[in-house]
Design a protein around this motif. Sequence first.
Motif, PDB file in Angstrom:
ATOM      1  N   GLY A 103       3.721  -1.612   6.578  1.00 36.48           N
ATOM      2  CA  GLY A 103       3.253  -2.864   6.496  1.00 36.48           C
ATOM      3  C   GLY A 103       3.382  -3.408   5.161  1.00 36.48           C
ATOM      4  N   GLU A 104       4.062  -2.778   4.227  1.00 36.43           N
ATOM      5  CA  GLU A 104       4.557  -3.204   2.934  1.00 36.43           C
ATOM      6  C   GLU A 104       5.460  -4.441   3.164  1.00 36.43           C
ATOM      7  N   THR A 105       5.064  -5.434   2.476  1.00 35.52           N
ATOM      8  CA  THR A 105       5.833  -6.920   2.551  1.00 35.52           C
ATOM      9  C   THR A 105       6.602  -6.928   1.144  1.00 35.52           C
ATOM     10  N   ALA A 106       7.601  -7.793   1.278  1.00 32.75           N
ATOM     11  CA  ALA A 106       8.327  -8.010  -0.214  1.00 32.75           C
ATOM     12  C   ALA A 106       7.385  -8.633  -1.081  1.00 32.75           C
ATOM     13  N   PRO A 139       1.559  -7.983  -7.625  1.00 33.41           N
ATOM     14  CA  PRO A 139       1.974  -7.439  -8.914  1.00 33.41           C
ATOM     15  C   PRO A 139       1.193  -6.037  -9.149  1.00 33.41           C
ATOM     16  N   GLY A 140       0.031  -6.215  -9.009  1.00 36.81           N
ATOM     17  CA  GLY A 140      -1.065  -5.161  -9.564  1.00 36.81           C
ATOM     18  C   GLY A 140      -0.986  -4.087  -8.472  1.00 36.81           C
ATOM     19  N   GLU A 141      -0.553  -4.478  -7.157  1.00 37.62           N
ATOM     20  CA  GLU A 141      -0.488  -3.509  -6.013  1.00 37.62           C
ATOM     21  C   GLU A 141       0.766  -2.473  -6.592  1.00 37.62           C
ATOM     22  N   GLY A 179       2.670   2.846  -8.149  1.00 39.06           N
ATOM     23  CA  GLY A 179       3.252   3.384  -9.029  1.00 39.06           C
ATOM     24  C   GLY A 179       2.799   4.596  -9.979  1.00 39.06           C
ATOM     25  N   GLN A 180       1.391   4.184 -10.149  1.00 42.34           N
ATOM     26  CA  GLN A 180       0.398   4.895 -11.007  1.00 42.34           C
ATOM     27  C   GLN A 180       0.178   6.114  -9.882  1.00 42.34           C
ATOM     28  N   LEU A 181      -0.168   5.805  -8.723  1.00 40.40           N
ATOM     29  CA  LEU A 181      -0.631   6.747  -7.718  1.00 40.40           C
ATOM     30  C   LEU A 181       0.501   7.771  -7.342  1.00 40.40           C
ATOM     31  N   LYS A 182       1.607   7.270  -7.261  1.00 31.90           N
ATOM     32  CA  LYS A 182       2.792   8.137  -7.038  1.00 31.90           C
ATOM     33  C   LYS A 182       3.051   9.008  -8.229  1.00 31.90           C
ATOM     34  N   ASP A 183       2.981   8.386  -9.359  1.00 30.88           N
ATOM     35  CA  ASP A 183       3.148   9.564 -10.650  1.00 30.88           C
ATOM     36  C   ASP A 183       1.865  10.509 -10.575  1.00 30.88           C
TER      37      ASP A 183
END
Length: 188
Positions: free
Chosen positions: A40-43, A47-49, A54-58
């Motif tokens: 469900g990710e859209t282009a 910007p905060g998401e 990225g932080q959660l992935k890290d």
Amino acid sequence: MGSKKKKGVPPEEEPVMETEATPEETEREEAAQEAEQAPGETAEAAPGEDEEKGQLKDRLMRTLAEYDNFRKRSAKEKETLFADGKAYAVEALLTVADNFERALTAETSDGEFKKGMEMIFKQMQESFSKLGVTEIEAQGLPFDPLLHNAVMHVEDGELPENTVAQVFQKGYKMGDKVIRHAMVQVAN
């Protein structure tokens, strides 16, 4: 399991897998990939998401790395504890082996008794051998403080300087680990 390319990781920094992945590692890897490709990710994501993802992935990657390091460290500690326990048990039996050796040098009128003692001593030596315990050679060799414990010095013109002149108590090691240093007399 083939090598899978991860998004955002240059090929030269791609980790090399040495062993086959366990089911838990496979699940974690799949979860990390799913986190990268959230449905469900859209282009037009805010910007905060993107930054939050990225932080959660890290954090996820760091947690997985920490867990992997913990697992490896625990396995190594377990192996070390087993080796230390085995060395401790062998060390306790070395005094028994010393006494057997002394008993074999004593004179006895009963030949069968002496033969029985020799058989028991031989069996003990075989058991030590199976455990990887070896005697430290010392007699006539150069003194090595890592293997020998010098308790006496003697002036001997026949022996070179810093040579073991006499062994008072045998030393033993298990692999590269010294269980008991050889107690020796060194020639000056």
